[in-house]
Motif scaffolding. Structure first.
Motif, PDB file in Angstrom:
ATOM      1  N   UNK A   1     -10.400  17.791 -17.571  1.00 22.58           N
ATOM      2  CA  UNK A   1      -9.279  16.949 -17.346  1.00 22.58           C
ATOM      3  C   UNK A   1      -8.237  17.598 -17.889  1.00 22.58           C
ATOM      4  N   UNK A   2      -7.749  18.575 -17.832  1.00 19.05           N
ATOM      5  CA  UNK A   2      -6.755  20.368 -17.142  1.00 19.05           C
ATOM      6  C   UNK A   2      -6.906  20.695 -15.762  1.00 19.05           C
ATOM      7  N   UNK A   3      -7.878  19.898 -15.391  1.00 16.10           N
ATOM      8  CA  UNK A   3      -8.390  21.053 -14.749  1.00 16.10           C
ATOM      9  C   UNK A   3      -6.311  20.265 -13.073  1.00 16.10           C
ATOM     10  N   UNK A   4      -6.714  19.243 -13.523  1.00 16.73           N
ATOM     11  CA  UNK A   4      -5.235  18.013 -12.981  1.00 16.73           C
ATOM     12  C   UNK A   4      -4.023  19.412 -13.150  1.00 16.73           C
ATOM     13  N   UNK A   5      -3.746  19.595 -13.915  1.00 18.11           N
ATOM     14  CA  UNK A   5      -2.407  19.965 -14.481  1.00 18.11           C
ATOM     15  C   UNK A   5      -2.468  21.831 -13.991  1.00 18.11           C
TER      16      UNK A   5
ATOM     17  N   UNK B   1     -10.145  26.768 -13.215  1.00 17.55           N
ATOM     18  CA  UNK B   1     -11.306  27.171 -12.758  1.00 17.55           C
ATOM     19  C   UNK B   1     -11.866  28.434 -12.214  1.00 17.55           C
ATOM     20  N   UNK B   2     -10.762  29.127 -12.075  1.00 18.81           N
ATOM     21  CA  UNK B   2     -11.331  31.009 -11.016  1.00 18.81           C
ATOM     22  C   UNK B   2     -11.645  31.369 -11.985  1.00 18.81           C
ATOM     23  N   UNK B   3     -11.042  31.564 -13.704  1.00 23.26           N
ATOM     24  CA  UNK B   3     -11.692  32.085 -14.148  1.00 23.26           C
ATOM     25  C   UNK B   3     -12.956  32.328 -14.770  1.00 23.26           C
ATOM     26  N   UNK B   4     -13.328  33.897 -14.522  1.00 23.06           N
ATOM     27  CA  UNK B   4     -14.202  34.338 -14.508  1.00 23.06           C
ATOM     28  C   UNK B   4     -15.332  34.021 -15.199  1.00 23.06           C
TER      29      UNK B   4
END
Length: 187
Positions: A131-135, A140-143
């Motif tokens: 859900x945090x990806x919306x903001x 998601x790019x953190x290795x």
């Protein structure tokens, strides 16, 4: 061509071995006799202890507890005929144990580790982190992370000490359910 007698060959071989042995003994003796370099004078010695306030202690899962939790998650999946992999990582994201269920897909092993790492890193279930990806879509790019349901943190007094990741079921909700089954065995 002149033939060398057996006696000459034996004597030559013996002398060669003696010379080699003496050289090796001399090299070993020379190294043993070489004095060590003088030790540098110690700089100020830091006092590292709890009383000085410059150390900390942390809680970790034992291998037995991690294995028990992983097995519980795998058993929960198998009861529902799901083929999954399970990973348990420590607070630093280092893998403690992984179990690959019979018939689990090849991608599930790595995905389970990443879900476990993500859960312990943020001290939150990965189903919540999605859900945090919306903001913050760049999360998601953190290795090493994977923002899909199936990762659950293991906590002691609210602090994360490990993460359990499950991957391979047809939905993140199922993976999350199985990861929680693993956490429940540790309560």
């Amino acid at each position: 061509m002149k033939k060398i007698s057996m006696r000459t060959r034996v004597l030559t071989g013996g002398l060669t071995l003696a010379a080699l042995g003496a050289g090796a003994f001399g090299a070993v003796s020379a190294n043993a006799a070489t004095p060590a370099a003088p030790a540098a004078a110690p700089a100020a010695v830091a006092k590292a202890d709890a009383a000085a306030g410059n150390t900390t202690q942390s809680t970790h899962l034992t291998i037995e507890a991690a294995t028990e939790a992983a097995q519980a998650a795998l058993d929960a999946a198998e009861k529902e005929n799901q083929r999954v992999s399970v990973a348990v990582v420590d607070r630093n994201g280092n893998t403690i144990v992984t179990l690959r269920g019979d018939g689990a897909g090849p991608q599930s092993y790595e995905s389970a580790e990443k879900k476990a790492y993500t859960a312990v890193s943020w001290n939150a279930p990965t189903s919540e982190l999605v859900k945090r990806l919306e903001n913050a879509p760049n999360l998601k790019d953190i290795p090493g992370t994977l923002f899909l349901g199936g990762g659950a943190p293991v906590q002691v007094k609210g602090a994360p000490i490990a993460g359990i990741g499950v991957a391979g079921a047809p939905s993140g909700d199922l993976d999350q359910k199985f990861a929680q089954a693993g956490v429940a065995t540790l309560d």
